[in-house]
Design a protein around this motif. Structure first.
Motif, PDB file in Angstrom:
ATOM      1  N   LYS A  39       1.105  -1.190  -0.055  1.00 10.23           N
ATOM      2  CA  LYS A  39      -0.042   0.136  -0.012  1.00 10.23           C
ATOM      3  C   LYS A  39       0.985   1.353   0.052  1.00 10.23           C
ATOM      4  O   LYS A  39       1.695   1.291   0.934  1.00 10.23           O
ATOM      5  CB  LYS A  39      -0.946   0.015   1.152  1.00 10.23           C
ATOM      6  CG  LYS A  39      -1.822   1.310   1.425  1.00 10.23           C
ATOM      7  CD  LYS A  39      -2.476   1.216   2.861  1.00 10.23           C
ATOM      8  CE  LYS A  39      -3.681   2.168   2.654  1.00 10.23           C
ATOM      9  NZ  LYS A  39      -4.736   2.106   1.852  1.00 10.23           N
ATOM     10  N   GLU A  48       1.709   5.055   0.725  1.00 16.90           N
ATOM     11  CA  GLU A  48       1.095   6.020   1.552  1.00 16.90           C
ATOM     12  C   GLU A  48       1.764   7.284   1.381  1.00 16.90           C
ATOM     13  O   GLU A  48       3.244   7.231   1.333  1.00 16.90           O
ATOM     14  CB  GLU A  48       1.007   5.669   2.866  1.00 16.90           C
ATOM     15  CG  GLU A  48      -0.103   4.614   3.149  1.00 16.90           C
ATOM     16  CD  GLU A  48      -0.355   4.280   4.554  1.00 16.90           C
ATOM     17  OE1 GLU A  48      -1.123   5.236   5.333  1.00 16.90           O
ATOM     18  OE2 GLU A  48       0.307   3.092   5.086  1.00 16.90           O
ATOM     19  N   ASP A  97      -2.467   7.492   4.672  1.00 11.72           N
ATOM     20  CA  ASP A  97      -3.620   7.434   3.972  1.00 11.72           C
ATOM     21  C   ASP A  97      -4.583   8.166   4.692  1.00 11.72           C
ATOM     22  O   ASP A  97      -4.775   7.844   5.827  1.00 11.72           O
ATOM     23  CB  ASP A  97      -4.089   6.026   4.026  1.00 11.72           C
ATOM     24  CG  ASP A  97      -5.422   5.662   2.973  1.00 11.72           C
ATOM     25  OD1 ASP A  97      -6.264   6.762   2.740  1.00 11.72           O
ATOM     26  OD2 ASP A  97      -5.626   4.522   2.511  1.00 11.72           O
ATOM     27  N   ASN A 126      -7.521  -2.687   5.644  1.00  8.53           N
ATOM     28  CA  ASN A 126      -5.888  -2.805   5.437  1.00  8.53           C
ATOM     29  C   ASN A 126      -5.198  -3.996   6.210  1.00  8.53           C
ATOM     30  O   ASN A 126      -3.875  -3.968   5.975  1.00  8.53           O
ATOM     31  CB  ASN A 126      -5.482  -1.492   5.532  1.00  8.53           C
ATOM     32  CG  ASN A 126      -5.875  -0.401   4.637  1.00  8.53           C
ATOM     33  OD1 ASN A 126      -5.351  -0.483   3.307  1.00  8.53           O
ATOM     34  ND2 ASN A 126      -6.684   0.412   5.084  1.00  8.53           N
ATOM     35  N   SER A 185       3.010  -1.545   3.887  1.00  8.77           N
ATOM     36  CA  SER A 185       2.761  -0.026   3.567  1.00  8.77           C
ATOM     37  C   SER A 185       4.291   0.455   3.238  1.00  8.77           C
ATOM     38  O   SER A 185       5.036   0.509   3.805  1.00  8.77           O
ATOM     39  CB  SER A 185       2.452   0.857   4.871  1.00  8.77           C
ATOM     40  OG  SER A 185       2.496   2.180   4.694  1.00  8.77           O
ATOM     41  N   CYS A 219       2.162   3.429   9.134  1.00  6.07           N
ATOM     42  CA  CYS A 219       2.624   3.956   7.718  1.00  6.07           C
ATOM     43  C   CYS A 219       3.954   3.704   7.390  1.00  6.07           C
ATOM     44  O   CYS A 219       5.081   4.019   8.017  1.00  6.07           O
ATOM     45  CB  CYS A 219       2.303   5.546   8.073  1.00  6.07           C
ATOM     46  SG  CYS A 219       2.690   6.256   6.431  1.00  6.07           S
TER      47      CYS A 219
END
Length: 817
Positions: free
Chosen positions: A34, A36, A41, A62, A67, A366
């Protein structure tokens, strides 16, 4: 190692739809990364929050992902992102909803270099059309999609469920696009490029309702909380202890319900046999049966309903779901970890028994990478780079054969999507017991007039399929079904759990005929559930999911949707499940059984509250039409009778724009009102000012003025209004199809498309037994004489038997031994 462990997925941008799609891919083993920005996000800031300050919604979307943090201001940001995309198999793109600081990239150029790349891009309304640039939220989109106006008190305002619905619905559609592309890439090597309209994906909940309302315009209005056309009773009622969900869809169920309550005189009244008749006497009927329901507990009535085959179910609190050992055992509730907080969340509901999804996982911080080893990744991507041009001129599921034993909505929607994607779907009915969505009236007048061929709901759910009739209660019918199944890839049924096994068509038998066969049972509660024999409609599934407990006002009752919500959701989850199983079957040559419990498929819609309550042990707060983050937020009256508009303010800029539009420029410059929490203190005043403005305007005019100022707003439409919606027309969403007994009629498209236009509808829904000869002769090699003999014996046919004809047939068979 999961089914999709050879796939690497990159998720960019921020939207609930793309996040949920990617999480489902992760559930089945894909390595999901993912992207970010340094601030994370934006969905990390979505309420409700856990006691530790984490977003429960973000957590649900998620877990099981990694991330990756990229700052768009860094010099190598585009280079790094491009390398990540070129190293992945599936790119899931939510930038059109929120770019979330993603660096600018040229996806077209990347796909030319990597023709094996599967690309999915989601947007609120699609890239073209009158609404394409509209500001939107979950609630404004649902209002436009016909999912709000028919819910709530008759006098208004319409009542809507909290956010989180469009992300799950659109996420399922996105997963269907990605999974079918993964299968197609295995078959033909090339990738595919999809666009997903979140607005159009929501229409799947009411696409058949819009067509039914053409002939029932007098019923297209709100008739009260938990009261809905066309079924009565179909609501939530108080008992001595607990709430009970009740649905009576057939005359037999109504009679059984009345008998159970000691009201046989109502059950015997022929003037009340059908729901349409009962809807004319709602107040009188409820005065008689509501007090009787209060004489016993919800659990007592549930036990009685099981005995009498009535679709009734206790309406659980969120705490009840968390404490249910069966849900934990089946993986409907799974453990997740984020930060130092441990919680419980709805799991993946696609219950493949041989290759199940992961049970829970960890939510990444994150920039946090998670260990997810995968073999063959480099080999798969190198191989995909060597293929020729895109294979999107071939439908993804071309060459796949599906045997469809399903009826009603959930199963036929699942198989309709498979058919839309190119599978050869053979729908099996019987002249004795055809699909009940053709109509439950078996009177000779109804049958002789071929009314069973004119039901709009049947036509909408069964396009692109071929249809045959087989009496599966006869040995000849079962033998022919087995021959079809021996050459099939998928079989789907949504009968009660014991029907096919009792006919000798259970998975234990079929897998000996066809080891690669994927078989899915779409029962209400699951084949191994303690409630496996409970009769269930889509409304029953919603009632038993916990969702109604979080809808409505804080001091009001649980609130249901106006549609049989659970059916469409079950159909989408079922389609997702069989596609994963199909990928496994092609990889390893192994079929498997899928035990889909449709009631579990509804639980993700209550996911944030399930997560929060699993930690805090406090019941969820209900906001009515307001919102825990956005102020103002609600459904406001417009000029004319029963006209409404949904408005949501999601930022300080949007608040200032709204204030100017409604004639309160002083609010726009008042620094003390820049935050949502500050505005909450005068929410009543703000709402009154908004309604003073909207009530002088036509709803569409109000939407146009607000959207021109970039304020999220959507007219609360009826489902029938979608037939003339200018945006859908501009996108050719409705397609005209010709069919016997019906003529030219509109059909909704899929919300996923590979080009500017939708996938074309290739054929109308089959008439009863329309393809008997084509299939029995062409596929099974039967002679004309053999087919004629089957017809004369009633094994096959093309006309539904009336109640009298069915009784005579039974007597004749009984007399002959």
């Amino acid at each position: 190692m999961g089914v999709l462990s050879d796939f690497r997925v990159l998720e960019i941008g921020s939207s609930a739809a793309t996040s949920y799609c990617a999480r489902l891919l992760a559930d089945f083993g894909a390595d999901v990364q993912k992207l970010e920005p340094p601030a994370g996000d934006p969905l990390r800031n979505s309420a409700p929050f856990t006691p530790g300050g984490h977003s429960a919604w973000f957590a649900f979307l998620n877990f099981n992902k990694s991330s990756i943090m990229i700052d768009a201001n860094e010099l190598d940001a585009i280079e790094r992102l491009t390398a990540l995309i070129e190293d992945c198999d599936i790119l899931v793109d939510g930038r059109d909803v929120d770019p979330a600081g993603c660096p600018a990239i040229d996806v077209v150029a990347i796909r030319q270099r990597c023709p094996g790349l599967i690309y999915l891009s989601a947007s609120w309304f699609g890239s073209e059309g009158p609404y394409a640039g509209y500001a939107a939220t979950d609630s404004t989109v649902r209002a436009l999609a016909g999912l709000v106006k028919l819910v709530g008190p008759a006098e208004g305002p319409p009542s809507h469920a909290p956010d989180f619905q469009t992300g799950i619905l659109a996420g399922l559609w996105g997963f269907i696009a990605a999974a079918s592309s993964a299968f197609a890439r295995m078959e033909r090597g090339s990738g595919r490029s999809w666009s997903l309209s979140i607005f159009e994906s929501s229409i799947a909940l009411c696409d058949y309702v819009m067509f039914e309302q053409v002939s029932t315009c007098d019923m297209t209005r709100r008739i009260g909380i938990n009261r809905f056309w066309p079924t009565f009773p179909a609501g939530i009622y108080e008992t001595k202890n607990g709430l009970l969900g009740v649905t009576t869809g057939t005359p037999a169920q109504w009679r059984a319900f009345c008998d159970m309550l000691g009201l046989s005189e109502l059950g015997d009244d022929l003037g009340l046999a059908h729901s349409a008749d009962r809807l004319r006497h709602v107040e009188r009927l409820e005065r008689q049966f509501v007090p009787r329901l209060k004489a016993r507990t919800a659990q007592d009535w549930f036990a009685e309903g099981l005995k009498r085959k009535i679709p009734i179910v206790p309406v659980p609190e969120i705490a009840d779901l968390l404490e249910d050992p069966e849900k934990r055992k089946r993986g409907a509730i799974v453990p997740i970890l984020f930060g130092r907080e441990e919680a419980l969340a709805p799991g993946s509901m696609q219950r493949l028994t041989l290759t199940p999804p992961r049970r829970g996982g960890r939510v990444p911080a994150c920039g946090e990478q998670q260990d997810n080893p995968s073999s063959c990744k480099r080999l798969s991507r190198v191989a995909s780079a060597l293929v020729g041009p895109s294979g999107s001129d071939t439908l993804p599921l071309q060459g796949i054969r599906v045997i469809d034993f399903s009826m009603g909505w959930a199963g036929p929607l699942c198989t309709r999507i498979l058919a839309d994607l190119g599978a050869d779907v053979i729908k099996i009915e019987a002249i004795q017991y055809p699909d009940w969505w053709r109509g439950v009236d078996r009177g000779s007048v109804y049958v002789d007039a071929h009314m069973y061929e004119k039901a709009p709901v049947f036509c909408v759910m069964n396009r692109n399929k071929r249809g045959i009739t087989l009496d599966l209660t006869r040995s000849q019918g079962r033998a022919l079904a087995k021959r079809l199944l021996a050459g099939a890839d998928i079989v789907v049924d949504n009968y009660s759990v014991d029907v096919l096994p009792k006919l000798g068509l259970g998975f234990d038998v079929l897998r000996t005929l066809n080891p690669r066969l994927v078989m899915m049972s779409m029962s209400g509660f699951g084949t191994d559930s303690a409630h496996r024999n409970c009769r269930a409609y889509g409304s029953t599934l919603e009632q038993g999911s916990g969702l109604p407990r979080v809808v409505g006002k804080s001091d009001g009752p649980p609130v249901m949707s106006h549609i049989a919500f659970g059916d469409a959701v079950g159909g989408l989850n079922g389609c997702a499940a069989v596609l994963v199983a199909l990928v496994h079957a092609r990889t390893n040559g192994e079929g498997q059984f899928i035990d889909l419990a449709q009631i579990e498929c509804m639980m993700p819609f209550a996911a944030p509250w399930i997560i929060v309550q699993s930690i805090s042990r406090t019941p969820p707060r209900k906001y009515g039409n307001r919102h825990p983050q956005f102020v103002p937020h609600g459904c406001f009256r417009c000029a004319g009778e029963d006209n409404w508009i949904m408005i949501a303010v999601t930022s300080a800029d949007m608040w200032q724009n709204l204030a100017v539009v409604i004639g309160r420029p002083d609010w726009a410059t008042d620094a003390s009102l820049m935050s949502a929490e500050a505005r909450r203190g005068i929410e009543d005043v703000i709402e009154a000012s908004i309604e003073a403005w909207t009530s002088t305007r036509d709803a569409d005019q109000a939407m146009a003025e607000l959207q021109a100022a970039n304020v999220a707003a959507g007219v609360a439409r009826l489902p029938i209004d979608l037939l003339k919606d200018r945006h859908l027309r501009s996108r050719a969403f409705m397609q005209e199809v010709e069919r016997a007994f019906v003529g030219l009629h509109p059909q909704p498209s899929m919300p996923i498309r590979e080009g500017e236009g939708p996938y074309p509808i290739r054929s109308a829904a089959p008439t009863l037994g329309e393809h008997n000869k084509e299939i029995l002769s062409g596929l099974l090699g039967l002679s004309d004489a053999e087919i004629a003999q089957l017809t004369s014996e009633g094994i096959i046919g093309t006309k539904m038997l009336s109640e009298d004809e069915l009784a005579r047939t039974k007597r004749k068979r009984s007399a002959s031994g």
